[in-house]
Motif scaffolding. Sequence first.
Motif, mmCIF file in Angstrom:
data_model
loop_
_atom_site.group_PDB
_atom_site.id
_atom_site.type_symbol
_atom_site.label_atom_id
_atom_site.label_comp_id
_atom_site.label_asym_id
_atom_site.label_seq_id
_atom_site.Cartn_x
_atom_site.Cartn_y
_atom_site.Cartn_z
ATOM 1 N N LEU A 131 0.826 -1.354 0.072
ATOM 2 C CA LEU A 131 0.120 0.031 0.218
ATOM 3 C C LEU A 131 0.867 1.230 -0.038
ATOM 4 N N VAL A 132 1.916 1.169 0.507
ATOM 5 C CA VAL A 132 2.946 2.236 0.506
ATOM 6 C C VAL A 132 3.376 2.571 -1.010
ATOM 7 N N GLU A 133 3.733 1.465 -1.562
ATOM 8 C CA GLU A 133 4.332 1.757 -3.015
ATOM 9 C C GLU A 133 3.285 2.224 -3.821
ATOM 10 N N THR A 134 2.021 1.536 -3.606
ATOM 11 C CA THR A 134 1.155 1.971 -4.601
ATOM 12 C C THR A 134 -0.008 3.272 -4.591
ATOM 13 N N PHE A 135 0.125 3.374 -2.990
ATOM 14 C CA PHE A 135 -0.885 4.414 -2.691
ATOM 15 C C PHE A 135 -0.513 5.460 -1.926
ATOM 16 N N VAL A 136 0.209 5.206 -0.849
ATOM 17 C CA VAL A 136 0.620 6.178 0.335
ATOM 18 C C VAL A 136 1.872 7.185 -0.432
ATOM 19 N N TRP A 137 2.841 6.390 -0.810
ATOM 20 C CA TRP A 137 3.952 7.050 -1.354
ATOM 21 C C TRP A 137 3.608 8.258 -2.635
ATOM 22 N N PRO A 138 2.976 7.546 -3.515
ATOM 23 C CA PRO A 138 2.591 8.551 -4.871
ATOM 24 C C PRO A 138 1.735 9.521 -4.536
ATOM 25 N N GLY A 241 6.584 18.424 3.226
ATOM 26 C CA GLY A 241 5.495 18.394 3.158
ATOM 27 C C GLY A 241 5.049 16.739 2.264
ATOM 28 N N HIS A 242 5.828 16.378 1.416
ATOM 29 C CA HIS A 242 5.508 15.146 0.950
ATOM 30 C C HIS A 242 5.975 13.973 2.033
ATOM 31 N N PHE A 243 7.176 13.946 2.769
ATOM 32 C CA PHE A 243 7.424 12.976 3.669
ATOM 33 C C PHE A 243 6.611 13.135 4.932
ATOM 34 N N SER A 244 6.203 14.195 5.557
ATOM 35 C CA SER A 244 5.332 14.215 6.574
ATOM 36 C C SER A 244 3.999 13.588 6.556
ATOM 37 N N THR A 245 3.493 13.826 5.062
ATOM 38 C CA THR A 245 2.021 13.358 4.796
ATOM 39 C C THR A 245 2.312 11.836 4.626
ATOM 40 N N ASN A 246 3.061 11.438 3.777
ATOM 41 C CA ASN A 246 3.231 10.165 3.445
ATOM 42 C C ASN A 246 3.454 9.369 4.737
ATOM 43 N N GLY A 247 4.451 9.929 5.760
ATOM 44 C CA GLY A 247 4.336 9.181 6.942
ATOM 45 C C GLY A 247 3.177 9.255 7.872
ATOM 46 N N LEU A 248 2.369 10.151 7.707
ATOM 47 C CA LEU A 248 1.013 10.426 8.370
ATOM 48 C C LEU A 248 0.123 9.346 8.217
ATOM 49 N N LEU A 281 -1.148 11.777 14.704
ATOM 50 C CA LEU A 281 -0.206 12.795 14.664
ATOM 51 C C LEU A 281 0.574 12.761 16.133
ATOM 52 N N ARG A 282 -0.137 12.367 17.160
ATOM 53 C CA ARG A 282 0.354 12.436 18.558
ATOM 54 C C ARG A 282 1.107 11.328 18.936
ATOM 55 N N TYR A 283 0.443 10.184 18.612
ATOM 56 C CA TYR A 283 0.598 8.757 18.920
ATOM 57 C C TYR A 283 2.039 8.392 18.192
ATOM 58 N N ARG A 284 2.176 8.463 16.818
ATOM 59 C CA ARG A 284 3.322 8.124 15.969
ATOM 60 C C ARG A 284 3.473 9.348 14.880
ATOM 61 N N PRO A 285 3.961 10.372 15.438
ATOM 62 C CA PRO A 285 4.506 11.549 14.515
ATOM 63 C C PRO A 285 5.691 10.944 13.555
ATOM 64 N N SER A 286 5.228 11.302 12.286
ATOM 65 C CA SER A 286 6.473 11.056 11.334
ATOM 66 C C SER A 286 7.631 11.864 11.529
ATOM 67 N N ALA A 353 -0.148 22.401 7.505
ATOM 68 C CA ALA A 353 -0.970 21.507 8.429
ATOM 69 C C ALA A 353 -2.101 21.048 7.815
ATOM 70 N N ALA A 354 -2.881 22.038 7.547
ATOM 71 C CA ALA A 354 -4.257 22.059 6.824
ATOM 72 C C ALA A 354 -3.990 21.206 5.888
ATOM 73 N N LEU A 355 -3.225 21.095 4.901
ATOM 74 C CA LEU A 355 -2.986 20.347 3.731
ATOM 75 C C LEU A 355 -2.728 19.085 3.967
ATOM 76 N N SER A 356 -1.801 18.860 5.068
ATOM 77 C CA SER A 356 -1.513 17.415 5.363
ATOM 78 C C SER A 356 -2.755 16.506 6.055
ATOM 79 N N ARG A 357 -3.210 17.346 6.960
ATOM 80 C CA ARG A 357 -4.657 16.749 7.552
ATOM 81 C C ARG A 357 -5.503 16.610 6.709
ATOM 82 N N MET A 358 -5.816 17.099 5.669
ATOM 83 C CA MET A 358 -6.893 17.158 4.612
ATOM 84 C C MET A 358 -6.463 15.577 3.859
#
Length: 403
Positions: A131-138, A241-248, A281-286, A353-358
């Motif tokens: 799921l990371v390769e096909t969806f979460v990462w891109p 932006g990319h890595f924080s959202t990918n990690g989230l 975001l609190r429990y596992r912040p990227s 932050a709003a963009l990543s949450r969205m």
Amino acid sequence: MTETPTPTVPSDPPPLTDGGQAQLDWLRWMREHEPVYRDRHGVYHVFRYDDVRRVASDPQTFSSELNRDALGAENITRGNPAWTDPPEHRRLRNLVGQAFTLTNVREYEQRTYRMGAELLDALDGRDSFDLVETFVWPLPAMLIAELLGVPVSDRELFLSYADKLASLQVGDDPTDDEEGYGSMMSRVTDEVRGYLLDQYRDRVTTPKDDLISKLAAAEDDGSRLDEDEVVNICLALLFVGHFSTNGLIANMLLCLDEHPEVAARLRKDRTLIGKAVEEVLRYRPSGTRFMRVARVDAEVAGTPIPAGSLVMLWFSSANRDERKFTRPDEFDIDRFPNGHVSFGHGIHFCVGAALSRMEAAVAANLLFDRFDDIRIDRRDPLPFYEQGMWAPRRLPVVVRRRS
């Protein structure tokens, strides 16, 4: 629960390759016994919630301008509000903020739904995949490329830049001229900076309806961003932006797999997704930590910090501080208030932050719409990044599609 280690002498933080448990144990011990700790490189580490917030909200004492003198990073941080102090910070924040209004984020939300649906359409007929390769990462990288107005013909090239940035491994010593943050980033980003500069110059002569054009045209009290500032802001969006959202998003899926009862609640009541994102975001912040440099001789929790010292703020530790959060090691989407510091604190609170949450909320909705069940295949240990980003590199899943 894993027993808390009791080292006689604090050592370097353990890597995150085990999923983060060893580092969480180390952070718990440090909060209790060494709330401010000077490591072998002379960097001061701050672990408790109140101390992290105090340092993060005091730019007069603890500067964000980690320039060439501190990290060799001046050429990649100039123009980025996250690495700038007042009064210049206010100018940059006002200009950059014009491209991240709530109206813009709502517009970006529709684009995220469209691109996410296209990625999932490509998986039709498959019931197992990474799921990371096909969806979460891109997904975040595709959205950033579209927001910046990157031509469709260049999308694969742009994604390759994100891949190169993902391979960045900074050495243990952030002050090292060869392996420190600034030097490593400069070497990795030269190519993408040149590409973004060409895109900027094209927008100056031929503006479009994209983020680069908005940044180039932004004006506040007669001030505008120059080309280096625009390029560095776009670079920060691609990298941070990319890595924080990918990690989230990856961490959200990991948390929901570990807590299927929460996933069931979210499927029944999608209005709870926002609360779940905040707890992830609190429990596992990227992003586990961020740096400052002491402008003057200072003191934190009784520990003197000489002027010029680097100060590492551990957001992942602050988010688990027993002095602030009840049952901090439990994943609880009903936690209120949830005062995590994963997007920073004070004037340097993350502008995106709003963009990543969205994006995280859209990802959850898309996956719930498409699949009745998503299970992580744990026959082999999940691979995690070693440092820098706390998130899985891969998420092999088995899904059951909605009938």
